[in-house]
Design a protein around this motif. Structure first.
Motif, PDB file in Angstrom:
ATOM      1  N   MET A   1       0.840  -1.173  -0.040  1.00 19.20           N
ATOM      2  CA  MET A   1       0.171  -0.068  -0.047  1.00 19.20           C
ATOM      3  C   MET A   1       0.795   1.132  -0.069  1.00 19.20           C
ATOM      4  N   ALA A   2       1.935   1.288   0.728  1.00 19.32           N
ATOM      5  CA  ALA A   2       2.884   2.163   0.859  1.00 19.32           C
ATOM      6  C   ALA A   2       3.363   2.586  -0.844  1.00 19.32           C
ATOM      7  N   ASP A   3       3.678   1.563  -1.637  1.00 17.73           N
ATOM      8  CA  ASP A   3       4.123   1.802  -2.838  1.00 17.73           C
ATOM      9  C   ASP A   3       3.139   2.503  -3.689  1.00 17.73           C
ATOM     10  N   LEU A   4       1.819   2.274  -3.344  1.00 17.35           N
ATOM     11  CA  LEU A   4       0.693   2.726  -4.202  1.00 17.35           C
ATOM     12  C   LEU A   4       0.713   4.367  -3.816  1.00 17.35           C
ATOM     13  N   LEU A   5       1.064   4.759  -2.703  1.00 17.46           N
ATOM     14  CA  LEU A   5       1.204   6.121  -2.531  1.00 17.46           C
ATOM     15  C   LEU A   5       2.043   6.935  -3.564  1.00 17.46           C
ATOM     16  N   PHE A   6       3.286   6.467  -3.889  1.00 16.21           N
ATOM     17  CA  PHE A   6       4.231   6.922  -4.846  1.00 16.21           C
ATOM     18  C   PHE A   6       4.001   6.517  -6.119  1.00 16.21           C
ATOM     19  N   THR A   7       3.482   5.526  -6.309  1.00 13.74           N
ATOM     20  CA  THR A   7       3.202   4.999  -7.821  1.00 13.74           C
ATOM     21  C   THR A   7       1.889   4.623  -8.054  1.00 13.74           C
ATOM     22  N   SER A   8       1.301   5.228  -9.073  1.00 11.12           N
ATOM     23  CA  SER A   8      -0.070   5.179  -9.476  1.00 11.12           C
ATOM     24  C   SER A   8      -0.045   3.994 -10.235  1.00 11.12           C
ATOM     25  N   ASN A   9       0.977   3.207 -10.754  1.00 10.41           N
ATOM     26  CA  ASN A   9       0.592   1.973 -11.439  1.00 10.41           C
ATOM     27  C   ASN A   9       0.362   0.798 -10.627  1.00 10.41           C
ATOM     28  N   ARG A  10      -0.758   0.384 -10.443  1.00  8.25           N
ATOM     29  CA  ARG A  10      -1.321  -0.758  -9.436  1.00  8.25           C
ATOM     30  C   ARG A  10      -0.455  -2.050 -10.086  1.00  8.25           C
ATOM     31  N   SER A  11      -0.798  -2.224 -11.485  1.00  9.89           N
ATOM     32  CA  SER A  11      -0.102  -3.400 -11.998  1.00  9.89           C
ATOM     33  C   SER A  11       1.477  -3.795 -11.886  1.00  9.89           C
ATOM     34  N   GLU A  12       1.989  -2.567 -11.597  1.00  8.66           N
ATOM     35  CA  GLU A  12       3.527  -2.538 -11.420  1.00  8.66           C
ATOM     36  C   GLU A  12       3.726  -3.086  -9.769  1.00  8.66           C
ATOM     37  N   VAL A  13       2.953  -2.416  -9.112  1.00  4.66           N
ATOM     38  CA  VAL A  13       3.103  -2.723  -7.564  1.00  4.66           C
ATOM     39  C   VAL A  13       2.466  -4.215  -7.390  1.00  4.66           C
ATOM     40  N   ALA A  14       1.458  -4.695  -8.153  1.00  4.31           N
ATOM     41  CA  ALA A  14       0.925  -6.093  -7.853  1.00  4.31           C
ATOM     42  C   ALA A  14       1.977  -7.048  -8.338  1.00  4.31           C
ATOM     43  N   ARG A  15       2.624  -6.736  -9.606  1.00  8.27           N
ATOM     44  CA  ARG A  15       3.852  -7.568 -10.067  1.00  8.27           C
ATOM     45  C   ARG A  15       5.110  -7.713  -9.009  1.00  8.27           C
ATOM     46  N   ARG A  16       5.469  -6.378  -8.635  1.00  5.67           N
ATOM     47  CA  ARG A  16       6.417  -6.518  -7.753  1.00  5.67           C
ATOM     48  C   ARG A  16       6.526  -7.291  -6.379  1.00  5.67           C
ATOM     49  N   TYR A  17       5.152  -7.276  -5.661  1.00  6.09           N
ATOM     50  CA  TYR A  17       4.842  -8.258  -4.553  1.00  6.09           C
ATOM     51  C   TYR A  17       4.396  -9.290  -4.647  1.00  6.09           C
ATOM     52  N   GLY A  18       3.855  -9.865  -5.971  1.00  3.94           N
ATOM     53  CA  GLY A  18       3.196 -10.809  -6.349  1.00  3.94           C
ATOM     54  C   GLY A  18       1.954 -10.996  -5.697  1.00  3.94           C
ATOM     55  N   VAL A  19       1.151  -9.853  -5.578  1.00  4.48           N
ATOM     56  CA  VAL A  19      -0.126  -9.760  -5.151  1.00  4.48           C
ATOM     57  C   VAL A  19      -1.175  -9.512  -6.284  1.00  4.48           C
ATOM     58  N   PRO A  20      -2.140 -10.282  -6.208  1.00  6.52           N
ATOM     59  CA  PRO A  20      -3.060  -9.874  -7.404  1.00  6.52           C
ATOM     60  C   PRO A  20      -3.820  -8.277  -7.560  1.00  6.52           C
ATOM     61  N   GLU A  21      -3.914  -8.019  -8.523  1.00 13.41           N
ATOM     62  CA  GLU A  21      -4.057  -6.450  -8.788  1.00 13.41           C
ATOM     63  C   GLU A  21      -5.372  -6.312  -8.177  1.00 13.41           C
ATOM     64  N   SER A  22      -6.392  -7.227  -8.298  1.00 10.37           N
ATOM     65  CA  SER A  22      -7.749  -6.909  -7.543  1.00 10.37           C
ATOM     66  C   SER A  22      -7.760  -6.904  -6.126  1.00 10.37           C
ATOM     67  N   THR A  23      -6.683  -7.587  -5.588  1.00 10.93           N
ATOM     68  CA  THR A  23      -6.488  -7.521  -4.013  1.00 10.93           C
ATOM     69  C   THR A  23      -6.039  -6.185  -3.786  1.00 10.93           C
ATOM     70  N   LEU A  24      -5.205  -5.660  -4.494  1.00  9.53           N
ATOM     71  CA  LEU A  24      -4.621  -4.223  -4.367  1.00  9.53           C
ATOM     72  C   LEU A  24      -5.815  -3.024  -4.401  1.00  9.53           C
ATOM     73  N   ARG A  25      -6.523  -3.434  -5.293  1.00  9.29           N
ATOM     74  CA  ARG A  25      -7.800  -2.617  -5.679  1.00  9.29           C
ATOM     75  C   ARG A  25      -8.694  -2.572  -4.598  1.00  9.29           C
ATOM     76  N   THR A  26      -8.947  -3.861  -3.822  1.00 10.78           N
ATOM     77  CA  THR A  26      -9.843  -3.927  -2.891  1.00 10.78           C
ATOM     78  C   THR A  26      -9.312  -3.072  -1.525  1.00 10.78           C
ATOM     79  N   TRP A  27      -7.874  -3.519  -1.241  1.00 14.08           N
ATOM     80  CA  TRP A  27      -7.052  -2.875  -0.206  1.00 14.08           C
ATOM     81  C   TRP A  27      -7.242  -1.434  -0.366  1.00 14.08           C
ATOM     82  N   GLU A  28      -7.220  -0.880  -1.518  1.00 12.92           N
ATOM     83  CA  GLU A  28      -7.113   0.572  -1.679  1.00 12.92           C
ATOM     84  C   GLU A  28      -8.447   1.280  -1.527  1.00 12.92           C
ATOM     85  N   THR A  29      -9.415   0.523  -2.113  1.00 14.85           N
ATOM     86  CA  THR A  29     -10.627   0.985  -1.811  1.00 14.85           C
ATOM     87  C   THR A  29     -11.301   1.251  -0.203  1.00 14.85           C
TER      88      THR A  29
END
Length: 169
Positions: free
Chosen positions: A1-29
């Protein structure tokens, strides 16, 4: 989540940490939702905390830079005295003296070539700091401070910020 503060590219953060993009979207919401007693979402609170930390670091660096400039100015004042003494000695060796009436020509002092070269090199080593490099350095510090305040959306400086007053230096 901290990376999403500085990076607006959700797919890049998901790839970096091996977390599904949908999970990041749910956490962000979830992080963006405010509870009734909150003025800001968790996401916004974390962003502000990170920006304040950056601002604090920038202010600490600016204070260190101002201390560095003060030391350079003190050394520059000493260098100016040394350079003036060296110039006076070189002028006397050339037969030029500066008295109350102005510049006078007189007998030249004997000065060996090695000594003359050594004095010229010493004058080079003790060259005073010029106004142009100092102005550029101060301009950079003030730009960093302005950008930090802009990132925080503040018009007034915080307690940990500095304001560079050129007359103080």
């Amino acid at each position: 989540m901290a990376d999403l503060l500085f990076t607006s590219n959700r797919s890049e953060v998901a790839r970096r940490y091996g977390v599904p993009e949908s999970t990041l979207r749910t956490w962000e919401t979830a992080a963006r939702k405010k509870s009734p007693d909150q003025q800001k979402s968790l996401f916004d609170q974390e962003r502000e905390r990170q920006l304040r930390e950056l601002n604090h670091d920038a202010a600490a660096s600016a204070r260190a830079s101002v201390a560095y400039i003060r030391r350079r100015l003190e050394a520059s004042a000493e260098n100016e005295i040394i350079t003036a003494q060296i110039r006076q000695k070189l002028d006397q060796a050339a037969g030029v003296t500066i008295g109350p009436e102005g510049v006078e020509l007189g007998p030249a002092e004997e000065l060996e070539e090695n000594e003359r070269i050594g004095l010229i090199q010493a004058a080079d080593r003790h060259r005073p700091l010029g106004d142009y490099p100092l102005a550029n350095y101060l301009r950079a510090l003030m730009t960093v401070q302005g950008r930090a305040a802009e990132m925080l959306g503040e018009d007034e400086p915080e307690e940990n910020e500095i304001r560079v007053n050129i007359s103080d230096i």
